[in-house]
Design a protein around this motif. Sequence first.
Motif, PDB file in Angstrom:
ATOM      1  N   TRP A  42      -2.581  -3.978  -1.751  1.00 54.34           N
ATOM      2  CA  TRP A  42      -2.545  -3.619  -3.163  1.00 54.34           C
ATOM      3  C   TRP A  42      -1.922  -4.765  -3.968  1.00 54.34           C
ATOM      4  CZ3 TRP A  42       1.912  -2.882  -6.148  1.00 54.34           C
ATOM      5  CH2 TRP A  42       1.676  -2.399  -7.459  1.00 54.34           C
ATOM      6  N   LEU A  43      -0.800  -5.302  -3.442  1.00 57.80           N
ATOM      7  CA  LEU A  43      -0.129  -6.386  -4.166  1.00 57.80           C
ATOM      8  C   LEU A  43      -1.016  -7.632  -4.206  1.00 57.80           C
ATOM      9  CD1 LEU A  43       2.449  -7.117  -5.679  1.00 57.80           C
ATOM     10  CD2 LEU A  43       3.443  -7.892  -3.531  1.00 57.80           C
ATOM     11  N   SER A  44      -1.741  -7.846  -3.128  1.00 57.12           N
ATOM     12  CA  SER A  44      -2.650  -8.994  -3.084  1.00 57.12           C
ATOM     13  C   SER A  44      -3.740  -8.848  -4.154  1.00 57.12           C
ATOM     14  CB  SER A  44      -3.241  -9.081  -1.674  1.00 57.12           C
ATOM     15  OG  SER A  44      -4.346  -9.887  -1.641  1.00 57.12           O
ATOM     16  N   ASP A  45      -4.270  -7.635  -4.316  1.00 59.12           N
ATOM     17  CA  ASP A  45      -5.274  -7.389  -5.362  1.00 59.12           C
ATOM     18  C   ASP A  45      -4.665  -7.603  -6.748  1.00 59.12           C
ATOM     19  OD1 ASP A  45      -6.994  -6.750  -3.361  1.00 59.12           O
ATOM     20  OD2 ASP A  45      -6.819  -4.569  -3.588  1.00 59.12           O
ATOM     21  N   GLN A  46      -3.412  -7.151  -6.916  1.00 59.08           N
ATOM     22  CA  GLN A  46      -2.740  -7.322  -8.208  1.00 59.08           C
ATOM     23  C   GLN A  46      -2.524  -8.808  -8.524  1.00 59.08           C
ATOM     24  OE1 GLN A  46      -1.758  -4.838 -10.486  1.00 59.08           O
ATOM     25  NE2 GLN A  46      -3.056  -3.605  -9.173  1.00 59.08           N
ATOM     26  N   THR A  47      -2.112  -9.564  -7.522  1.00 59.87           N
ATOM     27  CA  THR A  47      -1.838 -10.989  -7.763  1.00 59.87           C
ATOM     28  C   THR A  47      -3.135 -11.744  -8.058  1.00 59.87           C
ATOM     29  OG1 THR A  47      -1.859 -11.356  -5.392  1.00 59.87           O
ATOM     30  CG2 THR A  47       0.282 -11.121  -6.423  1.00 59.87           C
ATOM     31  N   ASP A  48      -4.225 -11.308  -7.436  1.00 57.92           N
ATOM     32  CA  ASP A  48      -5.542 -11.899  -7.766  1.00 57.92           C
ATOM     33  C   ASP A  48      -5.835 -11.689  -9.240  1.00 57.92           C
ATOM     34  OD1 ASP A  48      -6.107 -12.763  -5.312  1.00 57.92           O
ATOM     35  OD2 ASP A  48      -7.673 -11.290  -4.846  1.00 57.92           O
ATOM     36  N   LYS A  49      -5.625 -10.442  -9.655  1.00 59.52           N
ATOM     37  CA  LYS A  49      -5.919 -10.067 -11.036  1.00 59.52           C
ATOM     38  C   LYS A  49      -5.010 -10.826 -12.013  1.00 59.52           C
ATOM     39  CE  LYS A  49      -4.223  -6.583 -13.011  1.00 59.52           C
ATOM     40  NZ  LYS A  49      -3.626  -5.292 -13.277  1.00 59.52           N
ATOM     41  N   LEU A  50      -3.746 -10.960 -11.643  1.00 60.92           N
ATOM     42  CA  LEU A  50      -2.775 -11.601 -12.544  1.00 60.92           C
ATOM     43  C   LEU A  50      -2.756 -13.128 -12.387  1.00 60.92           C
ATOM     44  CD1 LEU A  50       0.167  -9.065 -12.028  1.00 60.92           C
ATOM     45  CD2 LEU A  50      -1.331  -9.224 -14.013  1.00 60.92           C
TER      46      LEU A  50
END
Length: 293
Positions: A42-50
């Motif tokens: 989940w955090l990896s997806d968030q960091t991709d987005k951000l």
Amino acid sequence: EVLDIIVDDKVNGAKLKNTKEGNFIINCEYLLAAPGRIGAKWLSDQTDKLKIPVKHNPVDIGVRVELPQIVMEEVTTINWDPKFHIITKTYDDFVRTFCVCNKGFVVEEVYDEFMGVNGHSMRDKVSENTNFAFLVRVELTEPVENTSDYAFSIATIANTLGGGKPLLQRLGDLRKGRRSTWRRLERSNVVPTFNCVTPGDIAMALPHRVVVDIIEGLEALDKVLPGVASDSTLLYAPEIKLYAMRLEMNKNMKTRIEGLYAAGDGAGVSRGIVGAAATGIIAARDIIKQHRS
Ligand SMILES: Cc1cc2nc3c(=O)[nH]c(=O)nc-3n(C[C@H](O)[C@H](O)[C@H](O)COP(=O)(O)OP(=O)(O)OC[C@H]3O[C@@H](n4cnc5c(N)ncnc54)[C@H](O)[C@@H]3O)c2cc1C
């Protein structure tokens, strides 16, 4: 459950969206994301987005090994959690023992998308077995660097084969190229401490290279600890450590986004309880400092 992190320049910080049925958003000046291994993806997806840069560390893929306690007793008497590092013959890969649980129990490690295995020892309840993680270090280079995704897909295949449960196989069956069955396991002299499994064939789930590394690694370990590579030794799969993604942060655990911090295993900056707590404290101290200044 936090579903999304939204950065809003006007708020000068991170905006946290917590929606399910309730649908509400928490505005905050500082946000510390510490979702652990279960939230690493989940955090990896968030960091991709951000657009926060990440570095993909090597990932650990392997099995949980379980055998009679007496086999490891000589070494666990000296060292509660002995670490053995092995370089395998065929692939020149690094394999290690991790989290040795003397007289312990194999347990499930539940992720949103799959079920892996782990182990623990208890103070008041003991088993006749010892278990430990036996992990192969896998490093990927371009064009594919996302080791977490790779490990994740392997874990998913293993669960597909196991009908949603981890696989269990005797080492002897793996070597002979046949699946384990409850009948074969019942004839074995090692009684599994974890039963929510499907007897199967680990060779159909883990990549050939990892399987060869595990067999060769256990055979090397058998020279130091005779009995480790017995046919009756039990192997549970998948045992995977999803802390392979490391966020780019400064030494205070701050990302390049103002007010956004990350800590613990999910951010890839720790691999255990003490380290995870320490990184949380480092971030918290910096937040207090920033807030006061
Ligand atoms: C069975 C087992 C045995 C272990 N044994 C040891 C040991 O002997 N020694 C050792 O040092 N380490 C051990 N570990 C590892 C240790 O538990 C972790 O290293 C440590 O807990 C990491 O801390 P953390 O704060 O980073 O994450 P966690 O403790 O995993 O906490 C993260 C929390 O965030 C929550 N979360 C995730 N995503 C979201 C979201 N989107 N919204 C809201 N909440 C979310 C999770 O549910 C979890 O409660 C073991 C782990 C397991 C599973």
